[in-house]
Design a protein around this motif. Structure first.
Motif, short mmCIF file in Angstrom:
data_model
loop_
_atom_site.label_atom_id
_atom_site.label_comp_id
_atom_site.label_asym_id
_atom_site.label_seq_id
_atom_site.Cartn_x
_atom_site.Cartn_y
_atom_site.Cartn_z
N MET A 1 14.20 2.28 2.12
CA MET A 1 12.89 2.70 1.61
C MET A 1 12.44 1.80 0.46
N PHE A 2 11.17 1.45 0.47
CA PHE A 2 10.60 0.64 -0.60
C PHE A 2 10.22 1.51 -1.81
N ASP A 3 10.06 0.87 -2.95
CA ASP A 3 9.54 1.59 -4.12
C ASP A 3 8.06 1.91 -3.89
N ILE A 4 7.32 0.90 -3.46
CA ILE A 4 5.87 1.04 -3.28
C ILE A 4 5.43 0.36 -1.99
N ALA A 5 4.57 1.03 -1.25
CA ALA A 5 3.89 0.42 -0.11
C ALA A 5 2.44 0.17 -0.53
N THR A 6 2.03 -1.08 -0.50
CA THR A 6 0.67 -1.44 -0.89
C THR A 6 -0.17 -1.65 0.37
N ILE A 7 -1.25 -0.90 0.48
CA ILE A 7 -2.10 -0.96 1.66
C ILE A 7 -3.45 -1.60 1.30
N HIS A 33 10.84 -3.41 -5.46
CA HIS A 33 10.99 -3.51 -4.00
C HIS A 33 9.74 -2.93 -3.35
N PHE A 34 8.85 -3.80 -2.86
CA PHE A 34 7.58 -3.31 -2.33
C PHE A 34 7.21 -4.03 -1.04
N GLN A 35 6.35 -3.38 -0.29
CA GLN A 35 5.82 -3.95 0.95
C GLN A 35 4.31 -4.02 0.85
N ILE A 36 3.72 -4.93 1.59
CA ILE A 36 2.26 -5.04 1.67
C ILE A 36 1.87 -4.86 3.12
N ILE A 37 1.01 -3.88 3.37
CA ILE A 37 0.51 -3.59 4.71
C ILE A 37 -0.99 -3.88 4.72
N VAL A 38 -1.39 -4.84 5.53
CA VAL A 38 -2.80 -5.19 5.65
C VAL A 38 -3.34 -4.62 6.96
N VAL A 39 -4.41 -3.86 6.86
CA VAL A 39 -5.05 -3.30 8.04
C VAL A 39 -6.37 -4.02 8.27
N GLY A 81 -2.72 2.35 7.92
CA GLY A 81 -1.67 1.64 7.20
C GLY A 81 -0.56 2.56 6.74
N PHE A 82 -0.93 3.77 6.35
CA PHE A 82 0.05 4.74 5.85
C PHE A 82 1.13 5.05 6.89
N GLN A 83 0.76 4.98 8.15
CA GLN A 83 1.73 5.26 9.22
C GLN A 83 2.87 4.24 9.24
N PHE A 84 2.64 3.07 8.66
CA PHE A 84 3.66 2.02 8.65
C PHE A 84 4.36 1.91 7.29
N ALA A 85 4.00 2.81 6.38
CA ALA A 85 4.57 2.78 5.03
C ALA A 85 5.90 3.52 4.99
N ASP A 86 6.81 2.98 4.22
CA ASP A 86 8.11 3.61 4.00
C ASP A 86 8.45 3.43 2.54
N GLN A 88 8.30 5.34 -1.73
CA GLN A 88 8.19 6.50 -2.61
C GLN A 88 6.77 6.68 -3.13
N TYR A 89 6.08 5.55 -3.29
CA TYR A 89 4.69 5.58 -3.78
C TYR A 89 3.83 4.72 -2.88
N ILE A 90 2.54 5.07 -2.82
CA ILE A 90 1.58 4.33 -2.00
C ILE A 90 0.48 3.80 -2.90
N ALA A 91 0.25 2.50 -2.86
CA ALA A 91 -0.84 1.89 -3.61
C ALA A 91 -1.94 1.50 -2.63
N PHE A 92 -3.15 1.98 -2.89
CA PHE A 92 -4.31 1.63 -2.08
C PHE A 92 -5.13 0.62 -2.88
N VAL A 93 -5.23 -0.58 -2.36
CA VAL A 93 -5.84 -1.68 -3.11
C VAL A 93 -7.00 -2.28 -2.31
N ASN A 94 -8.21 -2.24 -2.88
CA ASN A 94 -9.33 -2.91 -2.23
C ASN A 94 -9.06 -4.40 -2.17
#
Length: 307
Positions: A1-7, A33-39, A81-86, A88-94
Motif C-alpha cells: 500500500m502507498f502512503d498517498i495516491a495522487t489522482i 511512497h506515493f503513486q500518480i494516477i492520471v485519468v 482513478g480512485f478504483q486504481f488507488a491503493d 492511505q490517503y488520496i490527493a486530488f490534484v487539478n
C-alpha cells in the motif's frame, strides 16, 4: 500500500498535465511512497497520445495512465482513478497546478495528527505569485442571497474571512477542489464524489457529507502551490449554466424542495433582467425556466470515443 495516491484528470490539456506531474515528482520527498494516477477524460486522440507517450517513457515507475472512453466530469473522472488507488490517503490534484514545496508530505503530516480531520488543502497562488482564496463556505440560501461577507460578519467562527492571510492550520467548511488530500477511509465512508455532478460543487458536496458524520476540513497554509485557475476549462455561458445546474442540485440534495424552489426562482428573476442587457444569458435563462434539470447538463452530451 502507498502512503498517498495522487489522482490527476486530463482533458485536452496534456502539456499542463505533464508539467503538473513533473512538479509533483520534483517537489515530493523521496521518502514518501506515493503513486500518480492520471485519468484521461476522453480527450482528443492527439492530446491523449501525447500524454501516453510522456507517461510511457517517464522515469517515475509509479505513474499510471488510464483512458476513459467518455468524459465523466470532475467527480466521475476522480472516481475512475480512485478504483486504481491503493493508499492511505488520496490527493486530488487539478492538472493546472504546480507544487511550490513538498505539499504531499506537509498535508499528510497535518491530517494524520487528528483522526477527526478528513480533508486538507494547501494555499494556492497565481502564476505571478499573488495569494488566491484557498477555501470557501458551504453553499446555502444565505450565501446565495446575502453573500460571503454577510456570513463572515455574522458568524466569523464558522465562516472565517477568506481573503485574510493565515499562517497556521485553519478549520474551514471546505478547501478548493484544485488540490485536496483526503483520508481514504473517510472518503470511502461517504461514497466519494457524487458522480451525478458533472462539474462544480463536487468538493462542497463531499465536505458537507463528511461534516454530517463528524469529519472536518482544514486549510494548511504551509503547503503552497500555483493554480492556473480555469486554464483547463473554458469560461462561457455553457459552463456558467453547468455551474447553476450543479448548484441547484446540491441545494436540493442538502436543503430540500423549498430551498431549491426559492433559489431557482431567484435565479430566474436575476437572469431574466440580465438577459435583457446581455443576450448571451438567454440560454441560461431558458435552462432555468425549464427547472435547470440534470438532463440539460453537459454530462448528457458526452460521446464515447474509442481509439
Amino acid at each position: 500500500m502507498f502512503d498517498i495516491a495522487t489522482i490527476i484528470i486530463n482533458y485536452n490539456s496534456s502539456q499542463l498535465t505533464q508539467e503538473c506531474i513533473d512538479s509533483i515528482i520534483a517537489k515530493t520527498a523521496s521518502t514518501l511512497h506515493f503513486q500518480i494516477i492520471v485519468v484521461d477524460n476522453c480527450s482528443e486522440v492527439a492530446d491523449y497520445l501525447a500524454l501516453k507517450q510522456f507517461c510511457d517513457t517517464h522515469a517515475f515507475k509509479n505513474l499510471q495512465l488510464i483512458r476513459s472512453k467518455i468524459n465523466t466530469g470532475f467527480g466521475g473522472g476522480n472516481m475512475t482513478g480512485f478504483q486504481f488507488a491503493d493508499a492511505q490517503y488520496i490527493a486530488f490534484v487539478n492538472n493546472d497546478t504546480l507544487f511550490l514545496n513538498d505539499c504531499l508530505s506537509i498535508l499528510k503530516s497535518a491530517i494524520e495528527k487528528d483522526t477527526s480531520i478528513a480533508v486538507v488543502g494547501g494555499q494556492s497562488f497565481t502564476e505571478t505569485g499573488e495569494k488566491m482564496v484557498a477555501f470557501d463556505h458551504f453553499t446555502s440560501l444565505s450565501k446565495e442571497f446575502f453573500g460571503r461577507d454577510f456570513l463572515e460578519k455574522t458568524n466569523p467562527k464558522k465562516y472565517p474571512k477568506r481573503k485574510l492571510d493565515y499562517d497556521k492550520p485553519l478549520k474551514v467548511n471546505y478547501v478548493q477542489g484544485s488540490f485536496m488530500l483526503a483520508r481514504t477511509t473517510d472518503f470511502s465512508a461517504v461514497g466519494g464524489f457524487d458522480t451525478t455532478i458533472f462539474l462544480y460543487y463536487e468538493e462542497t458536496d463531499l465536505c458537507m457529507r463528511l461534516e454530517k458524520i463528524g469529519k472536518s476540513s482544514y486549510l494548511i497554509p504551509e503547503a503552497k502551490y500555483i493554480h492556473y485557475h480555469g486554464a483547463s476549462t473554458p469560461q462561457n455561458v455553457i459552463i456558467k449554466t453547468e455551474l447553476k445546474i450543479s448548484l441547484l442540485y446540491v441545494i436540493r440534495k442538502h436543503y430540500g424542495f423549498f430551498s431549491h424552489w426559492f433559489l431557482l426562482n431567484y435565479l430566474r428573476i436575476k437572469y431574466f433582467f440580465s438577459s435583457l442587457f446581455k443576450p448571451k444569458y438567454r440560454y441560461l435563462l431558458f435552462v432555468l425556466l425549464a427547472g435547470a434539470p440534470l438532463s440539460k447538463s453537459l454530462k448528457t452530451k458526452q460521446k464515447i470515443v474509442v481509439i
